[in-house]
Design a protein around this motif. Structure first.
Motif: not given
Length: 135
Positions: A10, A28, A67, A70-72, A74, A112
């Motif tokens: 990001r 995303g 990562a 909340s998004e992956n 992990t 990724e």
């Protein structure tokens, strides 16, 4: 690879050796768009080294920040990267040696990439990892 961004990074306000030149606002995102493969690899390495210098020095710690849950998924990500490095998730690592960073960065890139594994220029990767702080 999308945006010449091997770590799906990001954008951020703090610039290290190189940073993104534009921002991809696709779903995303947002994700940084880099001017070259070298710059994408350099920022990936610099971010990992910055985490390590700040005391985040295990594979599990680095990937948990890289990562977040909340998004992956992990835990799967951590196990995959640790396996690539041949260490346990709680092993303290020094990412600065280029041989270590190469394996770490490639494991992040593969994860990724969501299963895709596009061709990357090995010379650009090596130059980028060195620019990012690897020795």
């Amino acid at each position: 690879w999308r945006n010449r961004n091997p770590g799906n990074m990001r954008p951020r306000s703090t610039k290290l050796p190189v940073d993104h030149v534009a921002v991809d606002q696709d779903p995303g995102g947002p994700f940084g768009i880099y001017g070259s493969e070298r710059d994408g690899w350099a920022d990936l390495a610099a971010r990992i080294i910055q985490l390590w210098r700040g005391g985040t020095n295990t594979v599990g710690g680095i990937i948990a920040v890289w990562a977040p849950p909340s998004e992956n998924n992990t835990n799967v990500y951590i196990r995959g990267v640790a396996s690539a490095l041949g260490v346990a998730p709680d092993t303290v690592i020094d990412p600065r040696p280029i041989a270590t960073m190469r394996v770490l960065a490639d494991a992040i890139r593969r994860h990724e990439g969501l299963g895709s594994d596009p061709a990357w220029n090995a010379d650009e990767r090596e130059a980028g990892l060195r620019l990012g702080g690897c020795v």
